[in-house]
Scaffold this motif. Structure first.
Motif, short mmCIF file in Angstrom:
data_model
loop_
_atom_site.label_atom_id
_atom_site.label_comp_id
_atom_site.label_asym_id
_atom_site.label_seq_id
_atom_site.Cartn_x
_atom_site.Cartn_y
_atom_site.Cartn_z
N LEU A 150 0.82 -1.21 0.00
CA LEU A 150 0.00 0.00 0.00
C LEU A 150 0.85 1.26 0.00
CD1 LEU A 150 -3.07 0.64 0.10
CD2 LEU A 150 -2.84 0.89 2.58
N ILE A 151 2.12 1.14 0.32
CA ILE A 151 2.99 2.32 0.43
C ILE A 151 3.06 3.08 -0.89
CG2 ILE A 151 5.39 3.04 0.76
CD1 ILE A 151 5.62 0.88 2.91
N ALA A 152 3.15 2.36 -2.00
CA ALA A 152 3.22 3.04 -3.31
C ALA A 152 1.98 3.89 -3.56
CB ALA A 152 3.40 2.00 -4.42
N GLU A 153 0.79 3.38 -3.18
CA GLU A 153 -0.44 4.14 -3.35
C GLU A 153 -0.47 5.35 -2.42
OE1 GLU A 153 -4.16 1.96 -3.52
OE2 GLU A 153 -3.04 0.09 -3.80
N MET A 154 0.08 5.19 -1.21
CA MET A 154 0.12 6.30 -0.27
C MET A 154 1.00 7.43 -0.80
SD MET A 154 0.49 3.96 3.18
CE MET A 154 0.11 5.14 4.46
N VAL A 155 2.16 7.05 -1.34
CA VAL A 155 3.07 8.06 -1.89
C VAL A 155 2.43 8.75 -3.09
CG1 VAL A 155 5.30 8.41 -3.02
CG2 VAL A 155 5.12 6.88 -1.04
N LYS A 156 1.72 7.99 -3.91
CA LYS A 156 1.03 8.57 -5.07
C LYS A 156 0.00 9.60 -4.63
CE LYS A 156 -1.58 7.20 -9.22
NZ LYS A 156 -2.84 7.93 -8.94
#
Length: 315
Positions: free
Chosen positions: A104-110
């Motif tokens: 989920l980290i990639a979506e959070m950064v996005k």
């Protein structure tokens, strides 16, 4: 232009989970484009091999930094220390048990790059937790949000992304007795929410017993609301009114029917009821006075014995 981002991870007796955590977290971080990472690991006075394994990770990979506490200060202090030490433009606290998905980290950064200053991760499925834990957590959120002006998002833990402006605001809050979920909510900022399903622990056991969770809930109630004190004011007024009505009933009954058993039952009930009310109210006052006492000492929330690792700037 690459951005430096920080992952903050508290550890307490998590030696069995460290390798699984590293194996899962590193690919998830490397999947984020245009980012350099530092992973700030806080050893909260572990008594197993947690520190040795963390130091070995830091020696093998300069992205890892390790803060060793002088003793166990608790998870809230460990989160505070990691956030204080983080250098990134955004900071993400996460637990080592992998119940919060690294993917989920990639979506959070996005979402952060699109303008959000706080990105919350909300658990929409907690079936991996026990029934009692799910129920008590739901009761806590409902009761806290009714008592306090600061609303804590339901089923949102420490796993979130915070912009540097949010981190700087958190670092201005001086209290020593820290309830981080409440502090996160108190600072505000533009927020978006991502949903996920909570997974079982990758290894090890939870460090929160039933008593620890109860104390944690009390910390939340007393940190952000004085409503419990007001409740006892209203309870005292209601008790006085009921006592007056009951006294009136006793007088009328005695005048009309006489008094076959002089005073024992009514006296017993009155003494035990009001004695219990007084003890509970004194205990509640003690919770608030205890918080005042701890704050006036101005002791630090944590002590770092030693730090290990690289500069956190490699990607």
């Amino acid at each position: 232009m690459t951005q430096l981002l920080s992952l903050v991870v508290p550890f307490y007796n998590e030696a069995a989970a460290i390798q699984s955590f590293a194996d899962a977290i590193l690919p998830a971080l490397e999947a984020v484009p245009d980012a350099r990472w530092e992973i700030v690991c806080v050893d909260d006075g572990s008594k197993d091999g947690t520190l040795l394994k963390l130091v070995a990770l830091a020696q093998a990979d300069s992205r890892f930094r390790v803060l060793e506490f002088s003793r166990n200060f608790g998870k809230e202090a460990a989160l505070t220390a990691g956030i204080d030490a983080a250098k990134g433009e955004a900071v993400i606290p996460i637990d080592a048990d992998l119940q919060d998905p690294p993917e989920l980290i990639a979506e959070m950064v996005k979402a952060w790059r699109e303008g959000a200053e706080v990105v919350l991760a909300r658990r929409i499925d907690r079936s991996s937790d026990g029934v009692l834990k799910r129920k008590t957590a739901a009761w806590f959120y409902q009761l806290h949000n009714k008592l306090s002006k600061i609303k804590i998002p339901e089923n949102v833990g420490d796993f979130r992304l915070m912009d540097r402006a949010v981190v700087d605001a958190l670092k201005q809050l001086p209290e020593r007795q820290r309830f981080m979920k409440g502090l996160f909510a108190w600072v505000g900022f533009r927020t978006v929410t991502l949903d996920y399903t909570r997974a079982p622990r990758a290894a090890g056991e939870t460090k929160f017993s039933g008593l620890a969770l109860w104390n944690f809930a009390m910390e939340g109630f007393t940190s952000f609301s004085t409503a419990p004190l007001k409740v006892w004011t209203y309870l005292g007024a209601a008790s006085a009114m009921l006592t007056f009505i009951y006294a009136l009933y006793i007088v009328i009954r005695t005048v009309v029917f006489g008094n076959a058993v002089p005073g024992y039952a009514s006296l017993f009930v009155a003494i035990t009821f009001f004695g219990s009310v007084q003890l509970i109210s004194i205990g509640l006052l003690g919770e608030y006075i205890g918080r005042i006492y701890m704050e006036t000492k101005q002791r630090p929330a944590y002590i770092v014995r030693k730090s290990y690792g690289g500069d956190g700037a490699s990607g």
